[in-house]
Design an enzyme around this catalytic site. Structure first.
Site, mmCIF file in Angstrom:
data_model
loop_
_atom_site.group_PDB
_atom_site.id
_atom_site.type_symbol
_atom_site.label_atom_id
_atom_site.label_comp_id
_atom_site.label_asym_id
_atom_site.label_seq_id
_atom_site.Cartn_x
_atom_site.Cartn_y
_atom_site.Cartn_z
ATOM 1 N N PHE A 35 0.827 -1.202 0.000
ATOM 2 C CA PHE A 35 0.000 0.000 0.000
ATOM 3 C C PHE A 35 0.869 1.264 0.000
ATOM 4 C CE2 PHE A 35 -2.719 3.073 2.440
ATOM 5 C CZ PHE A 35 -3.639 3.264 1.415
ATOM 6 N N ASP A 37 3.356 4.246 -0.065
ATOM 7 C CA ASP A 37 4.818 4.214 0.105
ATOM 8 C C ASP A 37 5.208 3.640 1.466
ATOM 9 O OD1 ASP A 37 3.830 6.170 1.702
ATOM 10 O OD2 ASP A 37 5.347 7.681 1.190
ATOM 11 N N HIS A 218 -20.874 -6.009 15.812
ATOM 12 C CA HIS A 218 -20.838 -4.599 15.384
ATOM 13 C C HIS A 218 -22.108 -4.158 14.657
ATOM 14 C CE1 HIS A 218 -16.160 -4.505 15.651
ATOM 15 N NE2 HIS A 218 -16.722 -4.214 16.800
HETATM 16 P P1 NAI Z 1 -4.930 -0.715 10.242
HETATM 17 O O1 NAI Z 1 -6.049 0.243 10.209
HETATM 18 O O2 NAI Z 1 -3.683 -0.317 10.958
HETATM 19 O O3 NAI Z 1 -4.565 -1.136 8.765
HETATM 20 C C1 NAI Z 1 -4.161 -0.157 7.938
HETATM 21 C C2 NAI Z 1 -3.246 -0.778 6.927
HETATM 22 O O4 NAI Z 1 -4.016 -1.470 5.944
HETATM 23 C C3 NAI Z 1 -2.463 0.259 6.197
HETATM 24 O O5 NAI Z 1 -1.318 0.600 6.921
HETATM 25 C C4 NAI Z 1 -2.175 -0.459 4.905
HETATM 26 O O6 NAI Z 1 -1.061 -1.317 5.031
HETATM 27 C C5 NAI Z 1 -3.403 -1.298 4.686
HETATM 28 N N1 NAI Z 1 -4.312 -0.579 3.797
HETATM 29 C C6 NAI Z 1 -5.071 0.487 4.073
HETATM 30 N N2 NAI Z 1 -5.775 0.874 3.002
HETATM 31 C C7 NAI Z 1 -5.452 0.022 2.020
HETATM 32 C C8 NAI Z 1 -5.842 -0.120 0.678
HETATM 33 N N3 NAI Z 1 -6.722 0.699 0.108
HETATM 34 N N4 NAI Z 1 -5.305 -1.123 -0.010
HETATM 35 C C9 NAI Z 1 -4.421 -1.977 0.545
HETATM 36 N N5 NAI Z 1 -4.007 -1.905 1.805
HETATM 37 C C10 NAI Z 1 -4.515 -0.910 2.524
HETATM 38 O O7 NAI Z 1 -5.489 -2.083 10.779
HETATM 39 P P2 NAI Z 1 -4.979 -2.854 12.042
HETATM 40 O O8 NAI Z 1 -5.240 -2.043 13.251
HETATM 41 O O9 NAI Z 1 -3.615 -3.339 11.769
HETATM 42 O O10 NAI Z 1 -6.000 -4.062 12.079
HETATM 43 C C11 NAI Z 1 -5.881 -5.202 11.237
HETATM 44 C C12 NAI Z 1 -7.132 -6.024 11.465
HETATM 45 O O11 NAI Z 1 -7.226 -6.367 12.854
HETATM 46 C C13 NAI Z 1 -8.424 -5.283 11.127
HETATM 47 O O12 NAI Z 1 -9.315 -6.191 10.564
HETATM 48 C C14 NAI Z 1 -8.939 -4.807 12.465
HETATM 49 O O13 NAI Z 1 -10.334 -4.681 12.472
HETATM 50 C C15 NAI Z 1 -8.476 -5.937 13.373
HETATM 51 N N6 NAI Z 1 -8.311 -5.532 14.764
HETATM 52 C C16 NAI Z 1 -7.456 -4.517 15.099
HETATM 53 C C17 NAI Z 1 -7.290 -4.167 16.427
HETATM 54 C C18 NAI Z 1 -6.292 -3.128 16.856
HETATM 55 O O14 NAI Z 1 -6.169 -2.896 18.060
HETATM 56 N N7 NAI Z 1 -5.545 -2.507 15.978
HETATM 57 C C19 NAI Z 1 -8.037 -4.850 17.492
HETATM 58 C C20 NAI Z 1 -8.897 -5.908 17.033
HETATM 59 C C21 NAI Z 1 -9.016 -6.223 15.709
#
Ligand code: NAI
Length: 404
Positions: A35, A37, A218
């Site tokens: 994704f 940079d 949710h």
């Molecule tokens: P995040 O919101 O940090 O993920 C963002 C990342 O997804 C970006 O850094 C990028 O690498 C990728 N991304 C964003 N837009 C994109 C696009 N258009 N195309 C391709 N890649 C893209 O998510 P996080 O926090 O790492 O969570 C991962 C999973 O875990 C999610 O399903 C979230 O619901 C779940 N989760 C997260 C928790 C947390 O505390 N962070 C807690 C419980 C579940």
């Protein structure tokens, strides 16, 4: 030989997973983030300042600052996918297909794909994107992320705010050839994440598609809070789990009972399929958040007294007059409907189980999203291809769903 681990993603979860894995001996860690940079940003930050995972201390305990060994971050699949034994998807569900497509030509036969978390229908998407390649790989998927995590400085540090006690997973396939030595696949992953949470991996992989709590918690919380909203902006976002009422608990229980009923029906039809992980919502929440729940009397008190839910409020958007309206495009609907409730409803349709409560929540949610999944009682709306329902992949029988 070191175990070669590839982490897919560039957000909170990917930072924690990569950082923890890179503190272990005998492990070669690589990160693929396609994704924007992100790969360059991460590589640059790590080169200058190293990489740390900070486990926040609870109840007066000090923080633990773990320093990771150096690892490679790339946006080019050909640089990092070849030779990997284990691939961990640590991205939101809408990113899974992009990563699967990117890595498909480079996957090693016998390798294991782990979705952490999977969200409903991960295994259907793997099958659809990888096609013949899917036959030679194994898939493990989990109901939730092990941690509550937040990036501190991109590419340099991430904070783990909370760790679950146990998370539930299931494995499809036979990956023993890749993990022939002292640790099998589950033990290898446990070694990478550390002692907690305990990775409880058992049963049929469909069990995780049905168990994934975001799929029904949710959207049902959104429905219970906003279905009768008068449309007037509010001055403060209502509390999420700490705001549950008898009525929202009832809605959640009714929806969850339909999911449990569906799992039971599938087990009646196919007695060799173990979906026993799909149990009551109350015992499930108690098990995951055991240390955080102060009043374990019933489901409502378990939500209201869960310290891990402190401060969480409904997602809102600002209105012109400085007030707030509910955000119906937030991931609670935009992800948890197509990669959650629609998948479960689609399975119920094929199995022949009625789901009036799920239908009520789904019809309301899809209207808020401006999408059509359920139409005239069938998962046949024009946006079905955007979902991970079996119908999106042309599946019509239980055996296809069960990957048999
Ligand atoms: P995040 O919101 O940090 O993920 C963002 C990342 O997804 C970006 O850094 C990028 O690498 C990728 N991304 C964003 N837009 C994109 C696009 N258009 N195309 C391709 N890649 C893209 O998510 P996080 O926090 O790492 O969570 C991962 C999973 O875990 C999610 O399903 C979230 O619901 C779940 N989760 C997260 C928790 C947390 O505390 N962070 C807690 C419980 C579940």
């Amino acid at each position: 030989n070191p175990v070669r681990v590839l982490i897919c993603g560039g957000g909170n979860a990917a930072h924690v997973m990569a950082g923890l894995a890179a503190t272990r001996q005998g492990v070669e860690v690589r990160v693929l983030t396609i994704f924007a940079d992100e790969a360059d940003k991460w590589t640059e930050a790590m080169k200058l300042r190293g990489f740390n995972v900070i486990i926040k201390g609870h109840r007066g305990q000090p923080d633990i600052d773990l320093q990771a060994n150096p690892f490679t971050v790339s946006k080019y699949p050909e640089e990092v996918v070849p030779g990997c034994d284990l691939v961990v998807f640590a991205v939101p569900a809408y990113g899974h297909a992009q990563y699967l497509n990117a890595m498909k030509p480079f996957l090693k036969p016998g390798s294991l794909l782990v979705a952490l978390p999977g969200s409903s229908g991960f295994e259907f998407e793997v099958n659809d994107v990888l096609k013949d390649v899917a036959k030679s790989i194994s898939v493990m998927t989990f109901d939730t992320l092990p941690w509550a995590a937040r990036l501190k400085e991109y590419g340099h540090s991430v904070e783990v705010l909370g760790i679950k006690k146990v998370i539930h997973g299931a494995l499809h396939g036979n990956c023993e050839t890749v993990f022939p030595h002292d640790r099998n696949a589950v033990e290898t992953l446990q070694y990478l994440v550390g002692e907690v949470p305990v990775l409880d991996v058992s049963g049929h992989i469909l069990g995780i598609t049905l168990l994934s709590p975001n799929a029904y918690v949710h959207p049902t919380m959104m429905y219970a809070e906003w279905a009768n909203w008068d449309g007037q902006p509010v001055s403060r976002a209502p509390l999420l789990y700490h705001g549950v009422t008898d009525s929202s608990i009832k809605e959640m229980t009714q929806v969850h009972e339909e999911v449990e009923g569906l799992a039971k029906r599938i087990m009646e039809l196919r007695p060799n399929v173990d979906l026993s992980k799909v149990k009551g919502l109350f015992p499930y929440i108690l098990e995951i958040y055991e240390d955080h729940i102060l009043d374990k009397s019933n489901l409502k008190t378990a939500f209201l007294s869960n310290t891990a839910y402190e401060g969480l409020r409904f997602p809102m958007v600002a209105t012109e007059d400085g007030k707030l309206s509910p955000d119906f495009n937030n991931r609670y609907l935009s992800e948890d409907i197509p990669y959650g409730l629609v998948v479960i409803r689609g399975i119920a349709e094929i199995v022949g189980v009625d789901t009036p409560h799920i239908d009520k929540v789904l019809l309301w949610s899809q209207e808020k999203l401006g999408k059509e999944f359920l139409i005239d009682g069938h998962i046949a709306g024009k946006h079905v291809p955007e979902s991970r329902s079996p119908q999106a992949y042309g599946m019509t029988t239980l055996d296809e769903i069960l990957w048999m």
